[in-house]
Design a protein around this motif. Sequence first.
Motif, PDB file in Angstrom:
ATOM      1  N   ALA A 121      57.190   3.941  35.427  1.00 24.10           N
ATOM      2  CA  ALA A 121      57.869   3.053  34.472  1.00 24.10           C
ATOM      3  C   ALA A 121      59.031   3.844  33.762  1.00 24.10           C
ATOM      4  N   SER A 122      58.930   5.069  33.909  1.00 27.82           N
ATOM      5  CA  SER A 122      60.031   5.937  33.111  1.00 27.82           C
ATOM      6  C   SER A 122      61.275   5.937  34.027  1.00 27.82           C
ATOM      7  N   GLY A 123      61.459   5.354  35.145  1.00 26.17           N
ATOM      8  CA  GLY A 123      62.595   5.422  35.987  1.00 26.17           C
ATOM      9  C   GLY A 123      62.580   6.343  37.210  1.00 26.17           C
ATOM     10  N   ILE A 124      61.368   7.280  36.836  1.00 20.79           N
ATOM     11  CA  ILE A 124      61.235   8.288  38.160  1.00 20.79           C
ATOM     12  C   ILE A 124      60.863   7.546  39.364  1.00 20.79           C
ATOM     13  N   VAL A 125      61.069   8.281  40.596  1.00 17.44           N
ATOM     14  CA  VAL A 125      60.716   7.529  41.687  1.00 17.44           C
ATOM     15  C   VAL A 125      60.115   8.741  42.644  1.00 17.44           C
ATOM     16  N   LEU A 126      58.856   8.558  42.826  1.00 16.13           N
ATOM     17  CA  LEU A 126      58.345   9.823  43.862  1.00 16.13           C
ATOM     18  C   LEU A 126      58.679   9.390  45.391  1.00 16.13           C
ATOM     19  N   LEU A 127      59.412  10.341  45.891  1.00 19.82           N
ATOM     20  CA  LEU A 127      59.531  10.023  47.486  1.00 19.82           C
ATOM     21  C   LEU A 127      58.839  10.988  48.318  1.00 19.82           C
ATOM     22  N   THR A 128      58.140  10.627  49.262  1.00 16.63           N
ATOM     23  CA  THR A 128      57.444  11.712  50.077  1.00 16.63           C
ATOM     24  C   THR A 128      57.731  11.562  51.507  1.00 16.63           C
ATOM     25  N   TYR A 129      58.302  12.655  51.928  1.00 20.22           N
ATOM     26  CA  TYR A 129      58.648  12.923  53.357  1.00 20.22           C
ATOM     27  C   TYR A 129      58.080  13.981  54.111  1.00 20.22           C
ATOM     28  N   ARG A 130      57.708  13.721  55.483  1.00 19.21           N
ATOM     29  CA  ARG A 130      57.205  14.389  56.250  1.00 19.21           C
ATOM     30  C   ARG A 130      58.133  14.917  57.311  1.00 19.21           C
ATOM     31  N   ARG A 131      57.946  16.349  57.825  1.00 16.40           N
ATOM     32  CA  ARG A 131      58.991  16.769  58.587  1.00 16.40           C
ATOM     33  C   ARG A 131      58.688  16.057  60.082  1.00 16.40           C
ATOM     34  N   THR A 132      59.693  15.914  60.724  1.00 18.01           N
ATOM     35  CA  THR A 132      59.427  15.236  62.453  1.00 18.01           C
ATOM     36  C   THR A 132      59.509  16.253  63.208  1.00 18.01           C
ATOM     37  N   ALA A 133      58.798  16.085  64.186  1.00 25.09           N
ATOM     38  CA  ALA A 133      58.729  17.166  65.269  1.00 25.09           C
ATOM     39  C   ALA A 133      60.224  18.076  65.528  1.00 25.09           C
TER      40      ALA A 133
END
Length: 179
Positions: free
Chosen positions: A167-179
């Motif tokens: 709601a605050s405008g923050i966005v959580l982006l989760t990334y995994r390392r690729t091989a």
Amino acid sequence: MRDLIVTQNITVDGVVEAGDWFAPADDGSDVLDVLNEQASRADGFLVGRVTFEEMRGYWPAQTDDTTGVTAYLNQVQKYVVSTTLQEPGWEPTTILRSPGDVREIKDQPGKDIVCTGSISLAHALIAADLVDEYRLFVYPTVVASGRRLFPDGTPHSLRLTNTMPFASGIVLLTYRRTA
């Protein structure tokens, strides 16, 4: 093998360290809920000496914290990478002498290890190819200069595994390392 997770508060333009741009969101209860859920999946907290000393000087003294952060930080196994720290003074803490020692900790059984802040350490972990996942809390702010999570010359291929707007405008982006 345990996952090493780098969690950072970051601006839209990729800056993690630049003066006073960061301020916790006014309506941060939804962010706090996610942080507490992530903490439940981790039994290791990794930082560099400067961040450790700043946190050690603040969190153990918090007696009326209702967020759960103090309780978590006081009980979690802390790992601090430092060539100069001799006595941590905040148990349970293990001193690691180099980022390479982190590989040995990752090879032990257990839950996730989370590295928060500690941008110089994060850079060393990225360079040593030790990071499995990035959890980036992207703030709706552009500061145009400052230290970035990925400095020039560190190309990486990542796979987006989750997005979560708040709601605050923050966005959580989760990334995994690729091989």
